[in-house]
Design a protein around this motif. Sequence first.
Motif, short mmCIF file in Angstrom:
data_model
loop_
_atom_site.label_atom_id
_atom_site.label_comp_id
_atom_site.label_asym_id
_atom_site.label_seq_id
_atom_site.Cartn_x
_atom_site.Cartn_y
_atom_site.Cartn_z
N GLU A 166 -7.09 3.61 -3.77
CA GLU A 166 -7.11 2.90 -2.48
C GLU A 166 -5.84 2.07 -2.30
O GLU A 166 -5.35 1.90 -1.20
N GLU A 167 -5.34 1.56 -3.40
CA GLU A 167 -4.16 0.69 -3.35
C GLU A 167 -2.87 1.49 -3.11
O GLU A 167 -1.94 0.99 -2.51
N GLN A 224 -10.77 4.40 -8.59
CA GLN A 224 -11.00 4.36 -7.13
C GLN A 224 -10.15 3.26 -6.49
O GLN A 224 -9.48 3.47 -5.48
N HIS A 239 0.80 -1.22 0.00
CA HIS A 239 0.00 0.00 0.00
C HIS A 239 0.84 1.27 0.00
O HIS A 239 0.45 2.26 -0.58
#
Lengths: 102, 187
Positions: B185-186, B181, B120
Amino acid sequence: MNRLDDVRRSLRDRHAGIEPDALFADRVVARLPRPEGWTIAWAARRILPVSVALAMVLMVAALATSRSTNRTIASSSTSAIDRAQTGSDSLEWLLEGGEERR
Amino acid sequence: MELVFPTAIGMTLTDDRAGVEAELIARSLGGDQVAFASLVRRHQSRVFLLAGRFFRRREDVEDVAQETFFTAWRRLATYEARAPFEHWITRVCLRLCYARLAAGRRREEPLASTSLAAPHHDPTAPIDVERLLARLTPSDRFVLLLLDGEGWSVKEIAERIGWTVTNVKVRAFRARRRLRQVLEEES
């Protein structure tokens, strides 16, 4: 957006790379429903030789049986005639003998 | 791109191919399964290629391909020959792929060759496209794989599946928005 471009590139390259084998078309055709009359034709093709063979066996058996029956009838009728002849001879003999004895 | 070679009698190989194909279709309509097998052999590579875009496992690809040709056999009378047979079989295959994706009958296994999941906190790490796709709806996956995987335009997708252009545009817009999206988020 670089990461979005990367994803697009990855999607372009993403592929299972699976090819159909040589028998794929045969497997498809094997799944297809058989045309009308196919079952009857198939059964006829399968059953016909067996039916012919069975009919021939029965015919040979019937012929063999009728021949042996004829032979039995012929021999039995011959022996009956013989017996009748023998019987009549013995009757004659008996009658003749009896007359003599009397 | 299809190569067309002129022949001595003024015909082209493409014409000849179309003629042979039309004959195979006519014979198949008459119940000739040998002719249909030839038709299958002509188009099986294309169908496998298309199914391989959506499914990773051999069983899935083979199932979809078999179902495509089985459906084609049953619905062959509905083919009107206004477009090439390849387009028609493509449409059959795509609809089956979409139905299978939507039904979610099997979980897709990621390819062994795909990159590992991106941490992440590391935006430079390689993207795990399988994991991204797994987070999208079947409809989004389907449209994205046709747009970016096959490289088709919205109009081409609409023509080949039989959806309206507006429908494809809306789906493509939603799919791209959802992909962005997920990427945000990643990272």
